[in-house]
Design an enzyme around this catalytic site. Structure first.
Site, mmCIF file in Angstrom:
data_model
loop_
_atom_site.group_PDB
_atom_site.id
_atom_site.type_symbol
_atom_site.label_atom_id
_atom_site.label_comp_id
_atom_site.label_asym_id
_atom_site.label_seq_id
_atom_site.Cartn_x
_atom_site.Cartn_y
_atom_site.Cartn_z
ATOM 1 C CG HIS A 99 98.793 -45.006 -42.940
ATOM 2 N ND1 HIS A 99 99.746 -44.497 -43.772
ATOM 3 C CD2 HIS A 99 97.594 -44.614 -43.439
ATOM 4 C CE1 HIS A 99 99.154 -43.804 -44.733
ATOM 5 N NE2 HIS A 99 97.857 -43.847 -44.561
ATOM 6 C CG ASP A 102 102.447 -46.569 -42.781
ATOM 7 O OD1 ASP A 102 101.885 -47.248 -43.647
ATOM 8 O OD2 ASP A 102 102.242 -45.349 -42.604
#
Ligand code: XLS
Ligand code: CA
Ligand code: CA
Length: 437
Positions: A99, A102
């Site tokens: 993501h 992240d």
């Protein structure tokens, strides 16, 4: 710097090995049904569970011990990239997934957030030049930040819809920059908690509009990766709009999006929906929308998304059966959307867990390939439905029959004879393959 100095490159040692840092069944070069295991399985490491998750749960604090713990902000983000490519290499992983949030921390504005992202994406791109590991997919985290409290594309707040659009725009640019093979839309907080305050129709229409904007923008920038929807029935909302494959397919058809999307099937989401992993994969296969797989498992004692590493050979075998019958994963992969248990907190556990998952799917692949070679289920199914390949059954499937001709047939046919379904015999046969392969 070496982040996982205690672990060397993980090699294949065979089923008798007791070395926790060796593969027992996953032998990347071994050819099964015409392709190497590496080509079939296309393993991917999930950045969020492996490099970002800290082991905290609603009852307790972080437990994970990670070599980058002492760092913060962008220094931590950079260290994670270095550690990530070390782990990819030691596990010989062909793919990874992330993501946006992240890989890089959010800044104090969208502009600053995007600048942080640019730095880390640049660093990842540089690593990818010399690494074999490719990007299976990326996605946008539109569920952690409080701004998404009411959803993203299905929020009640148009400013949030605009923010989400900007975030996916950037994520698609990232996908293009890093050559992602797919782009994933998991619903996040797209769903509702109570209908008493929800305009269901507007929310679904807006979700359709959002997806069309994404399709248009991908085309505009020349991103040619496959778009994937990842169904999930609940959590975090009470009702997630992409409930399961059949629901997501109906949504895509209603909004004219069916030519642009396939599915990313997660095992634990299937079971949360009251389905088996195989059910969701089969549903995708027969509809031509099996895109990619989030390879994990849930716990039948728990009603939530536990994201465990897959170790259930029954599950991995039947999953690989569907994947092989599908002709493989094409642009997809087996992405370990799975985390070490909170109690498995040492850095070495990151290797042990992935080895367990990779071996479980390698074994599943071999058993599935043998089942298909011997045409075990194919023969059983062909025999079970043979009444449709001749006589009145053939007239039904070729469209020649109607209610009048069928009534005439039924009136004459006083002897309907059914045969046993033999489920237990079939399950015992499957066990023989699992134990002997
Ligand atoms: C959460 C989902 C999520 C997606 C990517 O339940 O599995 O991790 O895979 O956003
Ligand atoms: Ca997932
Ligand atoms: Ca999950």
């Amino acid at each position: 710097m070496e982040y996982f100095a205690g672990v060397k490159e993980v090699g294949y040692e065979g089923s008798k090995s007791k070395n926790p840092f060796a593969f027992k069944f996953y032998n990347p070069e071994e050819v099964v049904a015409g392709k190497t295991m590496e080509e079939h399985l296309r393993f991917s490491i999930a950045y969020w569970h492996t490099f970002t998750a800290d082991g905290s749960d609603p009852f307790g604090q972080a437990t994970m011990q990670r070599p980058w713990d002492k760092l913060s902000g962008m220094d931590k983000a950079k260290a994670r990239v270095e550690a990530a490519f070390e782990l990819f290499e030691k596990l010989n992983a062909p793919f990874f997934a992330f993501h946006d949030r992240d890989i890089a921390p959010e800044g104090s504005s969208l502009k600053e957030t995007n600048e942080n992202l640019d730095v880390i994406v640049g660093m990842i791109k540089a690593y990818m030049k010399t690494s074999k590991t490719k990007l299976l997919w990326n996605t946008a985290n539109m569920f952690s930040n409080p701004r998404f409290v009411h959803g993203a594309a299905t929020t009640c707040n148009a400013d949030v819809f605009a923010y989400a659009a900007a975030q996916v725009k950037k994520a698609l640019e990232t996908a293009k920059e890093l050559g992602a093979e797919n782009y994933v839309f998991w619903g996040g907080r797209e769903g509702y908690v109570t209908l008493l305050n929800t305009d269901l129709q507007l929310e679904l229409n807006n979700l359709g509009r959002f997806m069309h904007m994404a399709v248009d923008y991908a085309k505009e920038i020349g991103f040619t990766g496959q778009f994937l929807i990842e169904p999930k029935p609940k959590e975090p909302t009470k009702h997630q709009y992409d409930f399961d494959t059949q629901t997501a397919l109906a949504f895509l058809h209603k909004y004219g999006l069916q030519n642009h999307f396939k599915m990313n099937i997660e095992a634990n989401h299937a079971t949360l929906a009251g389905h088996t992993f195989q059910h969701e994969l089969r549903m995708c296969r027969i509809n031509g929308v099996l895109g990619s797989v989030d390879a994990n498992q849930g716990d039948i004692m728990l009603g939530w998304d536990t994201d465990e590493f897959p170790t259930d050979l029954y599950g991995t075998t039947l999953a690989m059966y569907e994947i092989l019958k599908n002709g493989g994963l094409t642009t997809g992969g087996l992405n370990f959307d799975a985390k070490p248990r909170r109690e498995s907190f040492e850095p070495e556990d990151l290797f042990i867990t992935h080895i367990a998952g990779m071996d479980s799917f390698a074994k599943g692949l071999k058993v599935a390939a043998k089942l298909i070679k011997d045409q075990v289920f194919e023969k059983i199914i062909a025999e079970r439905y043979q009444s449709f390949s001749q006589g009145i059954g053939q007239e039904i499937v070729t469209g020649k029959a109607n209610f009048r001709t069928l009534e005439a047939y039924a009136l004459k046919n006083s002897q309907i004879k059914n045969l046993s379904g033999r489920q237990e015999q079939i399950k015992a046969l499957l066990n023989q393959y699992l134990l002997e392969c």
